[in-house]
Design a protein around this motif. Structure first.
Motif, PDB file in Angstrom:
ATOM      1  N   UNK A   1       0.852  -1.197   0.000  1.00  0.00           N
ATOM      2  CA  UNK A   1       0.000   0.000   0.000  1.00  0.00           C
ATOM      3  C   UNK A   1       0.881   1.238   0.000  1.00  0.00           C
ATOM      4  N   UNK A   2       0.327   2.339  -0.457  1.00  0.00           N
ATOM      5  CA  UNK A   2       1.107   3.574  -0.445  1.00  0.00           C
ATOM      6  C   UNK A   2       1.263   4.080   0.989  1.00  0.00           C
ATOM      7  N   UNK A   3       0.157   4.077   1.737  1.00  0.00           N
ATOM      8  CA  UNK A   3       0.252   4.388   3.169  1.00  0.00           C
ATOM      9  C   UNK A   3      -0.463   3.288   3.948  1.00  0.00           C
ATOM     10  N   UNK A   4      -0.070   3.082   5.196  1.00  0.00           N
ATOM     11  CA  UNK A   4      -0.749   2.073   6.014  1.00  0.00           C
ATOM     12  C   UNK A   4      -2.013   2.598   6.692  1.00  0.00           C
ATOM     13  N   UNK A   5      -2.606   3.594   6.088  1.00  0.00           N
ATOM     14  CA  UNK A   5      -3.822   4.205   6.615  1.00  0.00           C
ATOM     15  C   UNK A   5      -4.955   3.159   6.648  1.00  0.00           C
ATOM     16  N   UNK A   6      -5.632   3.049   7.807  1.00  0.00           N
ATOM     17  CA  UNK A   6      -6.742   2.109   7.935  1.00  0.00           C
ATOM     18  C   UNK A   6      -7.961   2.831   8.510  1.00  0.00           C
ATOM     19  N   UNK A   7      -9.134   2.350   8.170  1.00  0.00           N
ATOM     20  CA  UNK A   7     -10.344   2.950   8.719  1.00  0.00           C
ATOM     21  C   UNK A   7     -11.444   1.896   8.703  1.00  0.00           C
ATOM     22  N   UNK A   8     -12.309   1.962   9.688  1.00  0.00           N
ATOM     23  CA  UNK A   8     -13.450   1.056   9.721  1.00  0.00           C
ATOM     24  C   UNK A   8     -14.689   1.839   9.304  1.00  0.00           C
TER      25      UNK A   8
ATOM     26  N   UNK B   1       3.085   5.283  10.643  1.00  0.00           N
ATOM     27  CA  UNK B   1       2.361   4.077  11.059  1.00  0.00           C
ATOM     28  C   UNK B   1       1.480   4.354  12.288  1.00  0.00           C
ATOM     29  N   UNK B   2       2.008   5.131  13.235  1.00  0.00           N
ATOM     30  CA  UNK B   2       1.368   5.240  14.547  1.00  0.00           C
ATOM     31  C   UNK B   2      -0.105   5.634  14.448  1.00  0.00           C
ATOM     32  N   UNK B   3      -0.373   6.679  13.687  1.00  0.00           N
ATOM     33  CA  UNK B   3      -1.758   7.117  13.582  1.00  0.00           C
ATOM     34  C   UNK B   3      -2.512   6.325  12.513  1.00  0.00           C
ATOM     35  N   UNK B   4      -1.812   5.987  11.426  1.00  0.00           N
ATOM     36  CA  UNK B   4      -2.501   5.366  10.288  1.00  0.00           C
ATOM     37  C   UNK B   4      -3.035   3.975  10.618  1.00  0.00           C
ATOM     38  N   UNK B   5      -2.257   3.206  11.324  1.00  0.00           N
ATOM     39  CA  UNK B   5      -2.628   1.811  11.576  1.00  0.00           C
ATOM     40  C   UNK B   5      -3.509   1.680  12.825  1.00  0.00           C
ATOM     41  N   UNK B   6      -3.726   2.776  13.511  1.00  0.00           N
ATOM     42  CA  UNK B   6      -4.410   2.713  14.795  1.00  0.00           C
ATOM     43  C   UNK B   6      -5.818   2.112  14.746  1.00  0.00           C
ATOM     44  N   UNK B   7      -6.654   2.502  13.787  1.00  0.00           N
ATOM     45  CA  UNK B   7      -7.998   1.893  13.790  1.00  0.00           C
ATOM     46  C   UNK B   7      -7.941   0.368  13.703  1.00  0.00           C
ATOM     47  N   UNK B   8      -7.022  -0.150  12.917  1.00  0.00           N
ATOM     48  CA  UNK B   8      -6.877  -1.604  12.808  1.00  0.00           C
ATOM     49  C   UNK B   8      -6.455  -2.197  14.159  1.00  0.00           C
ATOM     50  N   UNK B   9      -5.480  -1.533  14.808  1.00  0.00           N
ATOM     51  CA  UNK B   9      -4.961  -2.079  16.071  1.00  0.00           C
ATOM     52  C   UNK B   9      -5.951  -1.928  17.219  1.00  0.00           C
ATOM     53  N   UNK B  10      -6.763  -0.879  17.176  1.00  0.00           N
ATOM     54  CA  UNK B  10      -7.802  -0.742  18.202  1.00  0.00           C
ATOM     55  C   UNK B  10      -8.623  -2.018  18.297  1.00  0.00           C
ATOM     56  N   UNK B  11      -8.973  -2.555  17.125  1.00  0.00           N
ATOM     57  CA  UNK B  11      -9.893  -3.693  17.122  1.00  0.00           C
ATOM     58  C   UNK B  11      -9.184  -5.043  17.103  1.00  0.00           C
TER      59      UNK B  11
END
Lengths: 467, 467, 467
Positions: free
Chosen positions: C249-256, C333-343
């Motif tokens: 991916x270009x960024x590890x940005x995640x969102x639910x 990574x810290x902010x981008x991957x956070x939604x994934x790691x929350x869950x």
């Protein structure tokens, strides 16, 4: 006390005895090679006029913002360092420098100055508050000797090529005079530095543009005259021996605008109505245009981004630019420089040397770019990074991706004429140290390392800067 | 098995025999110096009340998020580490720790704990699943001895100064009691830490502000009362011996707002109507105000930015803050801190210590800032970077630009009282190692290195923190 | 000339004699262990069909963008390296490679190729313009020997597990054939790589999605069919032995997103009406969905972000993707991957391996994340960073926070089958070098280092990739 450390033959070489032996032998190959300095800030008139340097403070302290900044951090006001409208006298400046000397321990400037003391002036002493006046007198005496005039030092330093940095409207008369002078054997080349003609945010931009068009627009007006005049002045620089055009920008952002849009922004700027977005777009467009001109006229293009200039406004207002508070910021090259590389990254004989103050782009962006695009060369560690450990970090960061063939060779970038030999010697010692480690780890053969160090020190700058 | 490595006299010193000899001799100069700890998180009441530490898990595991986090990463739930509403018992927590011990190999916490075992508790064993219960009993027995009470350890550890971190409304009674106690010779100083009174995004901000104004507003109300109360509480801290005010912020963004705008934002926050932009602007304004107050009252200002607090919401909700999931983000200092430095960067006697969890700003921003602004000092490597290799990277990154005189001296920042000697000893060994390399490379003389290490370990923290 | 450096038994080990002795003994422990390669780009059909490699250029130059890129940077057009519609012949490509060989000095590719020469083909010569034809003939002769067919080399290389990278709609027939073949003892596993089915910005996305739904949607249509089909294809991969799903991916940005919003974006994309914001949101949502599916079906999730693909459009248009101009950018990574790691950060048996081309996240983000979240593992240094010095920087950056237990083990990620042993051998030598320094500095015991290197080389990849 033991030996003065600036005299130690193994200074800056690695501590491990086995690696040091290899490094020493590599260094010996290049120790005596002539100095090639394709980018710096010495004034050509200093060489042409060959006047004695006025005094120790004016030579080593006041004009060198690497030096004044750290004394200032220690609490000495700038006027006490010879700057501003009511500067302290030279001897007083020198005393401040000598008192502050311990603060330079471990710094790049500290190494250079110690080398200058030992190898230019034959002094084997550390400056202190106590010996300040005595050192001042000793240096002053040296400076009045004929052997310490700029042209004699130029020869003594074994400088073969020295590039200056010049305003696009500079007559370059000093360069012409030096080239015409049969008594002077060195090459002193001008460098085209048009920042203040490209960046609308510069206070002098409007005035510069009018002067530029009127001086070199060849009758054309507006944006067309502006472009024509830039091309004409570049030709003038080429005729006077210039090999490169240098660009100091806040970001390396580039964009190709069509002529209509470029003209619209240009006229907005000219009438003082351009906002930040228009100014940035126009500067990005002009960086692209500079690349186009380099492709056409052959001037090597160098880019130095990422310095927040004049960070402390009160100091800028009282003491002017280049007074030690240009502070780096993070840089993005990959996306910013892409429009330029799309069109010119594989252009024949185009050389684009990319510098950085942000080490993070060494391995992440610059080595990958220089390892693909024929036009791109890795600029040597620059400014805050032109120091032994930083140079080793640079080589470690870029070599595994880009090898040795894609880098520019050492750049001293200095205003401090007498520091030139020390800076180049530092670079040679560090290149030898890095290669020696690779030899000791059986990553390259010693024979090949000997060829590589010759290439790095001598052939690379000639090749990259078309010398 | 050979010697327990925590007992090796050359631990952490460089492997090269020649460099190690120099490092050993530099380390000897500072090995026995008293500990100066100008920033940390030990509770003053622990020293004042001098109660025995309850048990090994409560001493070494549960309150130390450096330790719990890595055991948690290995799959042990937080409640099994003594946290939450139904925590496991101490012995069970200890067993988890001992089983997880191999995961600490190579970590900073691993070094510290091994040092504590050997040098505080006289244990020469690695924890394992097998010896967990035996070690627990041995440690428990030690903890009940009178020599292992906080005050006795304080003396045994040779701590001269220990700063705590305190809420602005804290009475500081424990500090007062210790200062008044003729039987206690150490200095335990409070530190003003107002984050939760400045950052509207904190859930307790509204309540904190009301309590603050009512306790210390001296009759003033609204924004004026808020500012007055902050100034008053700082005065109270100064009277109780505080030397610094500490600021944990997400970004070091600063801005100077006029009073009207500040008041408008303050009232928006107070009524719960401030959006993210208003909250950020107000926090940036208050960071600027804190600098203004530091210029006026002399408290050293320390800034710790760039930690995304409580990254994992479920863990935060079940186990609270400071449970190991504060994760760093990239930081920008150059532009963010500029408004503050414009006005106070050269202010007389203002000391501003800048920390970072983002190594990239060491060479790019912090060394250049500290190498120009008299107010700016480089904070020692902090948190995830308070470890041997990271400390060496820090010195390598900053020294060539800023020398040694611009750094803060070591900061342990710890909640783990018994780790204080190990942390300071680690720092001293690493400073010796770095300097030894520079000596071996003939970059500084050994005489000067001996002066420098004394300055780094002892004089710097006293000078920077006005002790 | 001395010994060919690729044959030196101490190659890549540290120069210091004492540290080298320790490193040598650690390396001996793992030198002969089987190769476990849980992520790479070898085509399963090559192993299945066991056809001879066609010629030296097709084996070592044309398909390897690490190699072609640096020759291209030296000025050789891509068609001369065997790419494009009118490629040069193999022998000509090989000559270009041999002429360009000095440019590989010090690079990772240079080490690997030299190792392949010496240890796969028994050649003890450096390529040169002069010996190009002779080397070509010698290699060609080897390649026609039965011992140099893919299956024989697979065995010779001591490969135990080799994962390929496959399109979600791939039949995986070659994998099935290999698994069913009693004559082949190795494990060749598919890897689910769905990028071009998740990222609407990919030109083939619309077509891919239609084919996916029609092939595996089990009768469902629209977004529901799309999700169902992805789940079904993952099951197919699991049945064929896949252990991981890989995401570039270009960024590890995640969102639910909720289902309604996801469906809305999906339909916008399907009808070609999604703008950049919608495309990014959908990709971030799908990265989150991939994590959810990994939690459910057990596939290890690997993320490779931060590469600007196909930076030079003219090269992409003429020669396609993967031609050497994918250039890294800064990663968050810290902010981008956070939604994934929350869950899913603490989900049972979920393994998430995070890679980076941006070294700055090693110490700042990845080590802190992997040091808290049970799901997160540190991906080994990848791509431009899969080289000796970069590997040492990685270990230095992450170990003090995350220890050794949180990293993935070595990943070769290669298209160049014959470079696999050299790459793994490089990694083993560097791990031994890093551990040896820690032993020499008395930071870990030699006994423990011997256990750790076994764990790093052998147990870690089995554990992290569930092998």
């Amino acid at each position: 006390m033991g030996q003065f450390i600036a005299d130690h033959p193994d200074r800056l070489l690695p501590a491990d005895p086995g690696v040091r032996d290899i490094a020493r032998s590599l260094y010996k190959k290049v120790e005596g090679l002539p100095i090639i300095s394709p980018h710096g800030h010495v004034d050509a008139a200093v060489i042409e006029q060959n006047s004695p340097f006025p005094d120790p403070a004016a030579l080593l302290v006041t004009p060198d913002h690497y030096v004044t900044r750290l004394i200032h951090a220690g609490g000495v006001p700038m006027d006490q360092l010879g700057l501003g409208s009511q500067p302290a006298g030279s001897r007083q400046v020198w005393r401040h420098f000598c008192e502050a000397w311990p603060a330079f321990e471990g710094t790049a400037s500290g190494f250079w100055i110690r080398q200058e003391f030992a190898h230019v002036f034959g002094l084997q002493e550390e400056p202190t508050a106590d010996n300040a006046d005595r050192l001042y007198d000793a240096l002053q005496a040296k400076l009045s000797e004929p052997g310490f005039r700029p042209r004699e030092l130029f020869k003594e330093f074994n400088i073969e090529v020295l590039a200056t940095t010049d305003d696009p409207l500079d007559s370059l008369d000093s360069h012409a005079a030096l080239q015409a002078d049969p008594a002077f054997a060195g090459r002193v080349l001008p460098t085209f530095r048009p920042d203040q003609y490209l960046n609308m945010a510069h206070p002098a931009w409007q005035d510069n543009v009018e002067r530029l068009i009127s001086a070199a627009g060849e009758g054309a007006t507006g944006y067309a005259g502006y472009i024509k005049a830039l091309e004409a002045r570049r030709r003038h620089f080429v005729e006077r021996g210039a090999v490169s055009a240098d660009h100091g920008v806040f970001t390396p952002y580039t964009v190709k605008l069509d002529d209509g849009e470029a003209e619209r922004l240009f006229e907005l700027g000219r009438s003082g109505q351009a906002g930040p977005r228009e100014r940035d777009a126009f500067e990005a467009h002009m960086l692209y245009q500079m690349a186009r001109m380099s492709v056409e006229d052959g001037l090597v293009m160098t880019i130095h981004p990422g310095s927040f200039r004049n960070h402390h406004t009160p100091t800028f207002e009282a003491f002017g630019a280049d007074t030690g508070h240009d502070i780096p910021v993070a840089v993005n090259y990959t996306e910013a420089i892409r429009p330029l590389l799309q069109d010119f990254g594989t252009a024949k004989d185009f050389h684009l040397v990319l510098f950085t103050l942000d080490e993070t782009v060494f391995s992440r962006e610059l080595a990958p770019l220089a390892g693909f695009y024929p036009a791109v060369y890795l600029g040597a560690p620059w400014w805050f990074l032109d120091a032994p450990d930083a140079m080793l970090r640079f080589r470690s960061a870029v070599t595994e991706t880009a090898g040795f063939s894609r880098s520019s060779g050492f750049i001293d970038d200095t205003r401090a004429f007498c520091s030139i030999p020390a800076r180049h010697d530092t670079s040679r010692r560090i290149e030898a140290s890095f290669l020696a480690r690779l030899v000791a780890e059986h990553r390259i053969s010693e024979e090949r390392a000997q060829e590589l160090i010759m290439d790095i020190v001598d052939a690379s700058p000639r090749r990259v800067f078309k010398l």
